[in-house]
Design a protein around this motif. Sequence first.
Motif, short mmCIF file in Angstrom:
data_model
loop_
_atom_site.label_atom_id
_atom_site.label_comp_id
_atom_site.label_asym_id
_atom_site.label_seq_id
_atom_site.Cartn_x
_atom_site.Cartn_y
_atom_site.Cartn_z
N GLY A 160 23.27 46.48 48.89
CA GLY A 160 24.68 46.19 49.20
C GLY A 160 25.27 45.44 48.02
N PHE A 161 26.37 45.93 47.50
CA PHE A 161 26.97 45.33 46.30
C PHE A 161 28.14 44.42 46.66
N ILE A 162 28.14 43.24 46.07
CA ILE A 162 29.33 42.38 46.18
C ILE A 162 29.76 42.07 44.75
N PHE A 163 30.76 42.78 44.31
CA PHE A 163 31.21 42.62 42.93
C PHE A 163 32.49 41.82 42.88
N GLN A 164 32.71 41.20 41.71
CA GLN A 164 33.91 40.40 41.53
C GLN A 164 35.19 41.20 41.75
N SER A 165 35.14 42.45 41.32
CA SER A 165 36.35 43.27 41.44
C SER A 165 36.52 43.81 42.86
N PRO A 213 44.04 45.92 51.24
CA PRO A 213 43.49 44.92 50.32
C PRO A 213 44.58 44.13 49.58
N SER A 214 45.69 44.81 49.24
CA SER A 214 46.76 44.12 48.50
C SER A 214 47.45 43.06 49.36
N GLN A 215 47.21 43.11 50.68
CA GLN A 215 47.83 42.12 51.57
C GLN A 215 46.85 41.02 51.95
N LEU A 216 45.78 40.92 51.17
CA LEU A 216 44.78 39.87 51.44
C LEU A 216 44.67 38.94 50.24
N SER A 217 44.21 37.74 50.49
CA SER A 217 43.94 36.82 49.37
C SER A 217 42.61 37.21 48.72
N GLY A 218 42.32 36.63 47.57
CA GLY A 218 41.07 36.93 46.87
C GLY A 218 39.85 36.64 47.74
N GLY A 219 39.87 35.51 48.42
CA GLY A 219 38.73 35.11 49.27
C GLY A 219 38.55 36.07 50.43
N GLN A 220 39.68 36.50 50.99
CA GLN A 220 39.60 37.44 52.11
C GLN A 220 39.04 38.78 51.65
N ARG A 221 39.46 39.21 50.49
CA ARG A 221 38.93 40.49 49.95
C ARG A 221 37.42 40.38 49.73
N GLN A 222 37.02 39.24 49.21
CA GLN A 222 35.59 39.04 48.96
C GLN A 222 34.82 39.16 50.29
N ARG A 223 35.43 38.63 51.36
CA ARG A 223 34.76 38.70 52.65
C ARG A 223 34.75 40.11 53.23
N VAL A 224 35.79 40.90 52.93
CA VAL A 224 35.75 42.31 53.35
C VAL A 224 34.60 43.01 52.61
N ALA A 225 34.48 42.67 51.31
CA ALA A 225 33.40 43.30 50.52
C ALA A 225 32.04 42.93 51.10
N ILE A 226 31.89 41.70 51.57
CA ILE A 226 30.62 41.30 52.18
C ILE A 226 30.38 42.08 53.46
N ALA A 227 31.43 42.15 54.30
CA ALA A 227 31.28 42.90 55.56
C ALA A 227 30.88 44.34 55.27
N ARG A 228 31.53 44.93 54.28
CA ARG A 228 31.21 46.33 53.97
C ARG A 228 29.80 46.47 53.41
N ILE A 236 18.61 44.68 50.26
CA ILE A 236 18.96 43.88 49.08
C ILE A 236 20.48 43.68 49.01
N ILE A 237 20.89 42.45 48.74
CA ILE A 237 22.32 42.19 48.47
C ILE A 237 22.41 41.72 47.02
N LEU A 238 23.21 42.43 46.26
CA LEU A 238 23.37 42.12 44.84
C LEU A 238 24.81 41.62 44.63
N ALA A 239 24.93 40.40 44.14
CA ALA A 239 26.28 39.82 44.03
C ALA A 239 26.54 39.34 42.61
N ASP A 240 27.65 39.79 42.06
CA ASP A 240 28.04 39.41 40.71
C ASP A 240 29.10 38.32 40.81
N GLU A 241 28.76 37.11 40.40
CA GLU A 241 29.70 35.96 40.48
C GLU A 241 30.44 35.97 41.82
N PRO A 242 29.71 35.86 42.94
CA PRO A 242 30.38 36.04 44.24
C PRO A 242 31.44 35.01 44.53
#
Length: 306
Positions: A160-165, A213-228, A236-242
């Motif tokens: 599972g990828f959690i990338f900065q972008s 996604p454009s209607q979310l804050s950066g932190g909220q997007r990061q949390r969507v990425a985690i959920a996904r 394995i969870i791989l996170a780049d500068e989470p």
Amino acid sequence: MTLTEIIETFKTRFNSSKIMDSLEKVASFNSESDSGSGEKDSEVYLENNPYVNSSGSYVKSPGISRITRDEREPLIKLTNVWKIYQMGEVEFAALKGIDLEIYEGEFLVVLGPSGSGKSTLMNLLGCLDIPSEGTVYLNSEDISELDESELARIRGQMIGFIFQSFNLIPTLSTEENVLLPLEFQEENREAARKKASYLLDIVGLSNKKKNLPSQLSGGQRQRVAIARSLAVNPPIILADEPTGNLDTKTGDYILKFLDGLHEREGKTIIIVTHDLDLVKYATRVVYIRDGEIEKIEERRKNGTEE
Ligand SMILES: Nc1ncnc2c1ncn2[C@@H]1O[C@H](COP(=O)(O)OP(=O)(O)OP(=O)(O)O)[C@@H](O)[C@H]1O
């Protein structure tokens, strides 16, 4: 494009893991220029972290693990890995002979200054890139022996990828972004919706299901990425500068969440960062400098070296 259109269009042409792969590449490209609504995070979600509150409930692994494997073998193994970038006539070695084995249940932090080769290493650990020399094994398979769709399949099941972008699809809602990998796994639709709803709940975003996604804050997007990233229950969870672009509180929430996944779910967590603070969560720290492993430190959690 709607979720249904995306799924139907792609399903007829490719296998599912390859689709996720392509979509994530497109999404990561699109999200670079998209800086979010700037909306402030509510603090309500801080109540939802099942690893932090005392409700006693925690993330039950959704789905089943589809991989059978020999647990004595490393999940990921790099032997004498070099990555050489070619710029016209000039070659630049971003990684110089990396040897690294990562085992199930580790919380590995790869720490290094800017330009040390962290993202390059991350791409190799995640099998998103192949080495110029040396071998990368994922689940004992030499990735250079696999064709693109086999690689996409095994990667989709294992990581599972959690990338900065964030890699969210900009035209899909929060809920649809989480549903996407489940749709391609041919899950029962009702079960998939329940799972997506549960995952959005535990990352504190049940009230943002319909937002883009454009209607979310950066932190909220990061949390969507985690959920996904949790939707298909990868080991394995791989996170780049989470916590890269996040305020301290949200960053802390996300780290505690990852820590909980490690402690309570037995997930293998790999974080690539320049932030020294993160080593307190690690069971092992790999220090990287100028493309080489400088040292590897075994740790007890919460800050002490072994
Ligand atoms: N596509 C590329 N072509 C040429 N050089 C590259 C390429 N990608 C990275 N590099 C170089 O390789 C080195 C390692 O880059 P990398 O992005 O892995 O570092 P990093 O540790 O992740 O840095 P940061 O923390 O700043 O993101 C850097 O010197 C960078 O300039």
